[in-house]
Motif scaffolding. Structure first.
Motif, mmCIF file in Angstrom:
data_model
loop_
_atom_site.group_PDB
_atom_site.id
_atom_site.type_symbol
_atom_site.label_atom_id
_atom_site.label_comp_id
_atom_site.label_asym_id
_atom_site.label_seq_id
_atom_site.Cartn_x
_atom_site.Cartn_y
_atom_site.Cartn_z
ATOM 1 N N ASN A 121 7.844 4.749 -16.135
ATOM 2 C CA ASN A 121 7.387 4.075 -17.345
ATOM 3 C C ASN A 121 6.134 3.234 -17.106
ATOM 4 O O ASN A 121 5.460 2.847 -18.052
ATOM 5 N N ALA A 122 5.814 2.943 -15.863
ATOM 6 C CA ALA A 122 4.699 2.059 -15.525
ATOM 7 C C ALA A 122 3.365 2.755 -15.768
ATOM 8 O O ALA A 122 3.022 3.705 -15.071
ATOM 9 N N GLN A 123 2.620 2.255 -16.720
ATOM 10 C CA GLN A 123 1.316 2.837 -17.056
ATOM 11 C C GLN A 123 0.218 2.357 -16.111
ATOM 12 O O GLN A 123 -0.812 3.012 -15.990
ATOM 13 N N ASN A 124 0.453 1.221 -15.443
ATOM 14 C CA ASN A 124 -0.603 0.620 -14.621
ATOM 15 C C ASN A 124 -0.391 0.878 -13.121
ATOM 16 O O ASN A 124 -0.963 0.180 -12.301
ATOM 17 N N ILE A 125 0.407 1.909 -12.798
ATOM 18 C CA ILE A 125 0.598 2.313 -11.402
ATOM 19 C C ILE A 125 0.317 3.810 -11.317
ATOM 20 O O ILE A 125 0.916 4.605 -12.039
ATOM 21 N N ASP A 126 -0.607 4.186 -10.443
ATOM 22 C CA ASP A 126 -0.999 5.593 -10.308
ATOM 23 C C ASP A 126 0.101 6.396 -9.604
ATOM 24 O O ASP A 126 0.986 5.837 -8.948
ATOM 25 N N ALA A 127 0.044 7.714 -9.722
ATOM 26 C CA ALA A 127 1.086 8.605 -9.207
ATOM 27 C C ALA A 127 1.274 8.491 -7.694
ATOM 28 O O ALA A 127 2.407 8.475 -7.206
ATOM 29 N N ASP A 128 0.174 8.390 -6.947
ATOM 30 C CA ASP A 128 0.284 8.286 -5.493
ATOM 31 C C ASP A 128 0.985 6.986 -5.086
ATOM 32 O O ASP A 128 1.843 6.981 -4.202
ATOM 33 N N SER A 129 0.634 5.898 -5.743
ATOM 34 C CA SER A 129 1.278 4.611 -5.454
ATOM 35 C C SER A 129 2.749 4.659 -5.832
ATOM 36 O O SER A 129 3.606 4.130 -5.109
ATOM 37 N N LYS A 130 3.066 5.287 -6.946
ATOM 38 C CA LYS A 130 4.472 5.422 -7.362
ATOM 39 C C LYS A 130 5.284 6.161 -6.310
ATOM 40 O O LYS A 130 6.403 5.757 -5.976
ATOM 41 N N LEU A 131 4.727 7.232 -5.781
ATOM 42 C CA LEU A 131 5.420 8.010 -4.754
ATOM 43 C C LEU A 131 5.650 7.170 -3.497
ATOM 44 O O LEU A 131 6.755 7.142 -2.953
ATOM 45 N N LYS A 132 4.610 6.501 -3.045
ATOM 46 C CA LYS A 132 4.744 5.650 -1.854
ATOM 47 C C LYS A 132 5.772 4.542 -2.079
ATOM 48 O O LYS A 132 6.598 4.258 -1.206
ATOM 49 N N MET A 133 5.722 3.925 -3.235
ATOM 50 C CA MET A 133 6.662 2.848 -3.545
ATOM 51 C C MET A 133 8.093 3.377 -3.614
ATOM 52 O O MET A 133 9.009 2.763 -3.061
#
Length: 163
Positions: A121-133
């Motif tokens: 749902n986070a619009q201000n987090i890019d896909a690569d960062s989401k994966l790492k997180m």
């Protein structure tokens, strides 16, 4: 005997190099404080509205506002930002701070489901960062499960939520 990190990797399915890929970049500088506040707010809105009473009860001794602040301050600190959490609460000591709670496989999966939804749902987090997180969150969740199981073994306790 396996270390807690080895158990976390086995149970989470996340290799340590993927779990700690967050250390190869400064996510705080990349994303900014508001991304972590928004993520934690969305996450805990889901947690406190969870349909399962046993899961909500894990968080019953904390207000939603306190839970949000604790989480985003920890995330900011862990992902390259200022030590907000440590300044206010001391060393994070994740296993120790989660010791009073039934951190089981079932609870970890439910926690991770809410976090996955909040990240999606986070619009201000890019896909690569989401994966790492998410890799970090998944590994850390099962690190806490391993710590909880070790605590229970040394105390001879069986959690009613254990799988």
């Amino acid at each position: 005997m396996q270390s807690l990190q080895e158990k976390a990797s086995e149970w989470s399915g996340v290799d340590p190099s993927d779990a700690f890929a967050i250390d190869n970049m400064n996510l705080f500088e990349k994303l900014g404080l508001q991304a972590f506040v928004d993520l934690s707010t969305d996450f805990y809105s889901r947690v406190y509205q969870d349909e399962e009473e046993w899961f909500r009860s894990i968080f019953a001794n904390s207000t939603k506002e306190d839970a949000i602040r604790n989480q985003y301050e920890f995330f900011v600190q862990r992902m390259g930002g200022p030590p907000l959490y440590s300044r206010r609460k001391g060393h994070p000591a994740l296993i120790g701070r989660h010791r009073p709670f039934p951190v089981t496989h079932q609870a970890a999966e439910r926690w991770l489901n809410h976090m996955q939804q909040a990240l999606e749902n986070a619009q201000n987090i890019d896909a690569d960062s989401k994966l790492k997180m998410m890799n970090f969150f998944r590994h850390t969740a099962f690190f806490l499960v391993a710590g909880n199981e070790l605590k229970n073994q040394t105390q001879g306790v069986t959690s009613k939520h254990a799988k």
